[in-house]
Design an enzyme around this catalytic site. Sequence first.
Site, PDB file in Angstrom:
ATOM      1  N   HIS A 281      52.256   4.568  62.908  1.00 47.21           N
ATOM      2  CA  HIS A 281      52.076   3.279  63.497  1.00 47.21           C
ATOM      3  C   HIS A 281      50.749   2.740  63.868  1.00 47.21           C
ATOM      4  CE1 HIS A 281      53.137  -0.923  64.308  1.00 47.21           C
ATOM      5  NE2 HIS A 281      52.786  -0.794  65.609  1.00 47.21           N
TER       6      HIS A 281
ATOM      7  N   HIS B 143      56.184   4.652  65.290  1.00 45.67           N
ATOM      8  CA  HIS B 143      57.091   3.342  65.804  1.00 45.67           C
ATOM      9  C   HIS B 143      58.424   3.826  65.170  1.00 45.67           C
ATOM     10  CE1 HIS B 143      58.648  -0.362  66.203  1.00 45.67           C
ATOM     11  NE2 HIS B 143      57.523  -0.736  66.691  1.00 45.67           N
TER      12      HIS B 143
ATOM     13  N   GLU C  43      59.650  -4.108  67.536  1.00 42.23           N
ATOM     14  CA  GLU C  43      60.349  -3.657  68.606  1.00 42.23           C
ATOM     15  C   GLU C  43      60.644  -4.855  69.515  1.00 42.23           C
ATOM     16  OE1 GLU C  43      58.618  -0.269  71.232  1.00 42.23           O
ATOM     17  OE2 GLU C  43      58.077  -2.011  72.490  1.00 42.23           O
TER      18      GLU C  43
ATOM     19  N   GLN D  61      50.889   7.276  67.188  1.00 38.91           N
ATOM     20  CA  GLN D  61      52.494   6.713  67.621  1.00 38.91           C
ATOM     21  C   GLN D  61      53.136   6.589  66.282  1.00 38.91           C
ATOM     22  OE1 GLN D  61      52.636   2.392  69.038  1.00 38.91           O
ATOM     23  NE2 GLN D  61      53.286   3.675  70.715  1.00 38.91           N
TER      24      GLN D  61
ATOM     25  N   ARG E  20      50.721   4.530  73.250  1.00 36.03           N
ATOM     26  CA  ARG E  20      50.501   2.824  73.568  1.00 36.03           C
ATOM     27  C   ARG E  20      51.711   2.291  73.835  1.00 36.03           C
ATOM     28  NH1 ARG E  20      50.657  -1.841  70.599  1.00 36.03           N
ATOM     29  NH2 ARG E  20      50.831  -0.651  68.615  1.00 36.03           N
TER      30      ARG E  20
ATOM     31  N   LEU F 239      57.309  -2.389  58.786  1.00 37.08           N
ATOM     32  CA  LEU F 239      57.728  -2.368  60.396  1.00 37.08           C
ATOM     33  C   LEU F 239      58.801  -3.298  60.640  1.00 37.08           C
ATOM     34  CD1 LEU F 239      56.784  -1.126  63.137  1.00 37.08           C
ATOM     35  CD2 LEU F 239      55.776  -3.520  63.389  1.00 37.08           C
TER      36      LEU F 239
ATOM     37  N   PHE G  79      59.930  -5.830  76.089  1.00 39.96           N
ATOM     38  CA  PHE G  79      59.255  -4.822  75.243  1.00 39.96           C
ATOM     39  C   PHE G  79      59.275  -3.547  75.799  1.00 39.96           C
ATOM     40  CE2 PHE G  79      56.874  -4.938  71.132  1.00 39.96           C
ATOM     41  CZ  PHE G  79      57.158  -6.118  70.602  1.00 39.96           C
TER      42      PHE G  79
ATOM     43  N   ARG H 222      57.770   3.915  73.086  1.00 40.08           N
ATOM     44  CA  ARG H 222      57.900   4.498  71.513  1.00 40.08           C
ATOM     45  C   ARG H 222      58.039   5.945  71.467  1.00 40.08           C
ATOM     46  NH1 ARG H 222      54.063  -0.224  69.005  1.00 40.08           N
ATOM     47  NH2 ARG H 222      55.506  -1.777  69.533  1.00 40.08           N
TER      48      ARG H 222
HETATM   49  C1  LIG Z   1      52.864  -3.998  61.144  1.00 45.06           C
HETATM   50  C2  LIG Z   1      52.358  -3.738  62.214  1.00 45.06           C
HETATM   51  C3  LIG Z   1      52.580  -4.529  63.535  1.00 45.06           C
HETATM   52  C4  LIG Z   1      52.051  -4.747  64.796  1.00 45.06           C
HETATM   53  N1  LIG Z   1      52.450  -5.540  65.539  1.00 45.06           N
HETATM   54  C5  LIG Z   1      52.109  -5.391  67.114  1.00 45.06           C
HETATM   55  C6  LIG Z   1      52.629  -6.350  68.028  1.00 45.06           C
HETATM   56  O1  LIG Z   1      53.342  -7.050  67.743  1.00 45.06           O
HETATM   57  N2  LIG Z   1      51.456  -6.102  69.301  1.00 45.06           N
HETATM   58  C7  LIG Z   1      50.460  -5.227  69.314  1.00 45.06           C
HETATM   59  O2  LIG Z   1      50.083  -5.354  70.413  1.00 45.06           O
HETATM   60  N3  LIG Z   1      50.105  -4.499  68.619  1.00 45.06           N
HETATM   61  C8  LIG Z   1      51.011  -4.540  67.353  1.00 45.06           C
HETATM   62  N4  LIG Z   1      50.296  -3.659  66.145  1.00 45.06           N
HETATM   63  C9  LIG Z   1      48.984  -3.007  66.187  1.00 45.06           C
HETATM   64  C10 LIG Z   1      47.911  -3.995  66.159  1.00 45.06           C
HETATM   65  O3  LIG Z   1      48.243  -4.996  65.304  1.00 45.06           O
HETATM   66  C11 LIG Z   1      46.586  -3.547  65.687  1.00 45.06           C
HETATM   67  O4  LIG Z   1      46.284  -2.398  66.394  1.00 45.06           O
HETATM   68  C12 LIG Z   1      45.437  -4.314  65.877  1.00 45.06           C
HETATM   69  O5  LIG Z   1      45.818  -5.664  65.049  1.00 45.06           O
HETATM   70  C13 LIG Z   1      44.068  -3.670  65.064  1.00 45.06           C
HETATM   71  O6  LIG Z   1      43.156  -4.726  65.307  1.00 45.06           O
HETATM   72  P1  LIG Z   1      41.645  -4.548  64.953  1.00 45.06           P
HETATM   73  O7  LIG Z   1      40.901  -5.534  65.300  1.00 45.06           O
HETATM   74  O8  LIG Z   1      41.266  -3.059  65.594  1.00 45.06           O
HETATM   75  O9  LIG Z   1      41.442  -3.871  63.377  1.00 45.06           O
HETATM   76  P2  LIG Z   1      42.070  -4.815  62.131  1.00 45.06           P
HETATM   77  O10 LIG Z   1      43.116  -6.098  62.437  1.00 45.06           O
HETATM   78  O11 LIG Z   1      42.939  -3.533  61.318  1.00 45.06           O
HETATM   79  O12 LIG Z   1      41.156  -5.023  61.198  1.00 45.06           O
HETATM   80  C14 LIG Z   1      40.015  -4.032  60.913  1.00 45.06           C
HETATM   81  C15 LIG Z   1      39.014  -4.843  59.975  1.00 45.06           C
HETATM   82  O13 LIG Z   1      38.029  -3.999  59.612  1.00 45.06           O
HETATM   83  C16 LIG Z   1      37.507  -4.320  58.530  1.00 45.06           C
HETATM   84  N5  LIG Z   1      37.077  -2.820  57.982  1.00 45.06           N
HETATM   85  C17 LIG Z   1      37.697  -1.658  57.904  1.00 45.06           C
HETATM   86  N6  LIG Z   1      36.546  -0.782  57.488  1.00 45.06           N
HETATM   87  C18 LIG Z   1      35.464  -1.540  57.025  1.00 45.06           C
HETATM   88  C19 LIG Z   1      34.297  -1.167  56.295  1.00 45.06           C
HETATM   89  N7  LIG Z   1      34.027   0.022  56.169  1.00 45.06           N
HETATM   90  N8  LIG Z   1      33.532  -2.169  56.247  1.00 45.06           N
HETATM   91  C20 LIG Z   1      33.729  -3.483  56.229  1.00 45.06           C
HETATM   92  N9  LIG Z   1      35.119  -3.916  56.907  1.00 45.06           N
HETATM   93  C21 LIG Z   1      35.685  -2.695  57.149  1.00 45.06           C
HETATM   94  C22 LIG Z   1      38.658  -4.619  57.667  1.00 45.06           C
HETATM   95  O14 LIG Z   1      38.484  -5.298  56.465  1.00 45.06           O
HETATM   96  C23 LIG Z   1      39.716  -5.488  58.686  1.00 45.06           C
HETATM   97  O15 LIG Z   1      38.764  -6.754  58.846  1.00 45.06           O
HETATM   98  C24 LIG Z   1      50.794  -3.877  64.821  1.00 45.06           C
HETATM   99  C25 LIG Z   1      50.419  -3.093  64.011  1.00 45.06           C
HETATM  100  C26 LIG Z   1      50.984  -2.899  62.648  1.00 45.06           C
HETATM  101  C27 LIG Z   1      50.555  -2.246  61.558  1.00 45.06           C
END
Ligand SMILES: Cc1cc2nc3c(=O)[nH]c(=O)nc-3n(C[C@H](O)[C@H](O)[C@H](O)COP(=O)(O)OP(=O)(O)OC[C@H]3O[C@@H](n4cnc5c(N)ncnc54)[C@H](O)[C@@H]3O)c2cc1C
Length: 592
Positions: free
Chosen positions: A358, A247, A260, A245, A402, A257, A124, A291
């Site tokens: 991203h 992407h 990568e 970032q 990142r 998306l 990666f 990136r």
């Molecule tokens: C398309 C895509 C592909 C990716 N691929 C990778 C990868 O391969 N490897 C990697 O390391 N990273 C990757 N990333 C980045 C990574 O996936 C994210 O940074 C990470 O999953 C975020 O996780 P999180 O737990 O912070 O929040 P999220 O998974 O975004 O969850 C947020 C949560 O908060 C809740 N929420 C938000 N606001 C409120 C509110 N006001 N009240 C109640 N609940 C709320 C939502 O309902 C949700 O449950 C990718 C991101 C994207 C967009």
Amino acid sequence: MAAVKKTLPRRQFDVVVVGAGGSGMRCSLQLAQAGLSVAVLSKVFPTRSHTVAAQGGVSASLGNMSEDNWYWHMYDTVKGSDWLGDQDAIEFMCREAPNAVYELEHFGMPFDRNADGTIYQRPFGGHTANFGEKPVQRACAAADRTGHAMLHTLYQRNVAARTQFFVEWMALDLLRNEAGDVLGVTALEMETGEIYVLEAKTTVLATGGAGRIWAASTNAFINTGDGLGMAARAGLPLQDLEFWQFHPTGVAGAGVLITEGVRGEGGILLNKDGERFMERYAPTLKDLAPRDFVSRSMDQEIKEGRGCGPNGDHILLKLDHIGAETIMKRLPSIREIAIKFGNVDPIKDPIPVIPTIHYQMGGIPTDINGQVMDWANGQNKPVHGLYAVGECAATSVHGANRLGTNSLLDLIVFGRAAGNHIVASHPERQHAHQAIPESSIEHSLDRVDKLETRASGENVYEVHNAMRDSMQAHCGVFRTLKLLNEGVTQMEQIADRCDNVYFKDKSKVWNTARIEALELANMKEVALATTKSAANRTESRGAHALDDHPERDDDNWLLHTMWFSENRRLEYKPVQMKPLTVESFPPKARTF
Ligand SMILES: Cc1cc2nc3c(=O)[nH]c(=O)nc-3n(C[C@H](O)[C@H](O)[C@H](O)COP(=O)(O)OP(=O)(O)OC[C@H]3O[C@@H](n4cnc5c(N)ncnc54)[C@H](O)[C@@H]3O)c2cc1C
């Protein structure tokens, strides 16, 4: 009004976790298993959180397929962050990575396997062997659905541990007392439109990113920065929000998306002359440079007239040469996305791609236990009862840029660490719930009341679109101070419009217009913080690249930006250059 406010329904928990993505659910699992009463709130069903969309993998120096160790991973992460990452947090994360991944494996996460039964790992961007010598295979993957596998595994474990889920509940505001302790949240039950007070001895923000402040984004529609809005309104700083970032490979015109991992499996980027141009910009890592670097190179190619398509406005991602079998086995969802959104079958034709917003590197400042840190009089000041984990937190392991697969790692390492810290400090928080000042609750209700009672004003969608267009036009891959300053002026006007939004349908049950208006208030804080922080940083570092200040300036800018909503003021905090146990990696030129 006061009578209504007194009758607000209340519920009590040891811990309220706002967010059911990978970070929220890794944290809640630790808490529920320790016997604490845990409520997890989510705007959507837990397994629909954005983590489900993560494709490429989660990093850990398992060394299953090529020699590796955590110290190389640490070096890559520090260099990837352009030296803005805190080295204590980075050391902690990279050391913990193998354990955190093996733990997921033992939870039942269905990783891809090598012939000898070990976890499959792919190369990666920016992950190298021997301090930058060559790419290393460090990304542990479940095909191109790693986040999907992770999120479902964590959800099932939480159900078994009796975590209580509040599905389709939206947290509105943090509740604080005079001393600044956080005592819970107000929350809207979306189905009924009722507002509740959720009292908690500890509150954890795990609300994910805010990519929806941009017009073209890889992020889910729910990624509206709610936790950042809540923290900013509660008087807490937001850190390093100038660093976003892009992407390199969003599908041109659609934003969806393309991982990568495609380049990890051997895919390459081509300009209109069919040239593999990354060989010129990054002779060692080529298409697998970090990136920020690849996105800028693509932008440069397009600017200099070597973009593809009739308008010369995108780049091609070629992968047919890796073979149909590998594509079907390792990248099945990518093929589906390319066919549906790019109108090409990558087994035969290249995918049109363009750098797309991203990930937010900045967020709510925390220490390595996930405890939120206020910043006052040049000192970190712990906020009692408040933690932040995942993309909404700035711990800060990603600094100015990142590395791919380091976010999924961040979720599980710091989700677990925060859980452990909350459990360890729980005995002293065993006391009965502290009284929540009425004024704190009223403050939140007044905000909603204003929306409910306004009889005319701005349209939510129009204001949101203005915000997205302005971000896109002023805060792109390449920035100039002039553009950024224009962006600040525009965003201040848009912020005023955000304060005056109106929706016609005031019904309570499943009223999405109300929810979108509340989300806009959160995005306003993020967009203001981003533009203001960016316009004030007169250097280029990581994802913040200024055409008129192209050099990194370590003498003046080895500093984290701290933005405060009140008076829209900025302060600065030194980067933690000292790791926990090893020697510091001093700044040096960033070539690949
Ligand atoms: C398309 C895509 C592909 C990716 N691929 C990778 C990868 O391969 N490897 C990697 O390391 N990273 C990757 N990333 C980045 C990574 O996936 C994210 O940074 C990470 O999953 C975020 O996780 P999180 O737990 O912070 O929040 P999220 O998974 O975004 O969850 C947020 C949560 O908060 C809740 N929420 C938000 N606001 C409120 C509110 N006001 N009240 C109640 N609940 C709320 C939502 O309902 C949700 O449950 C990718 C991101 C994207 C967009």
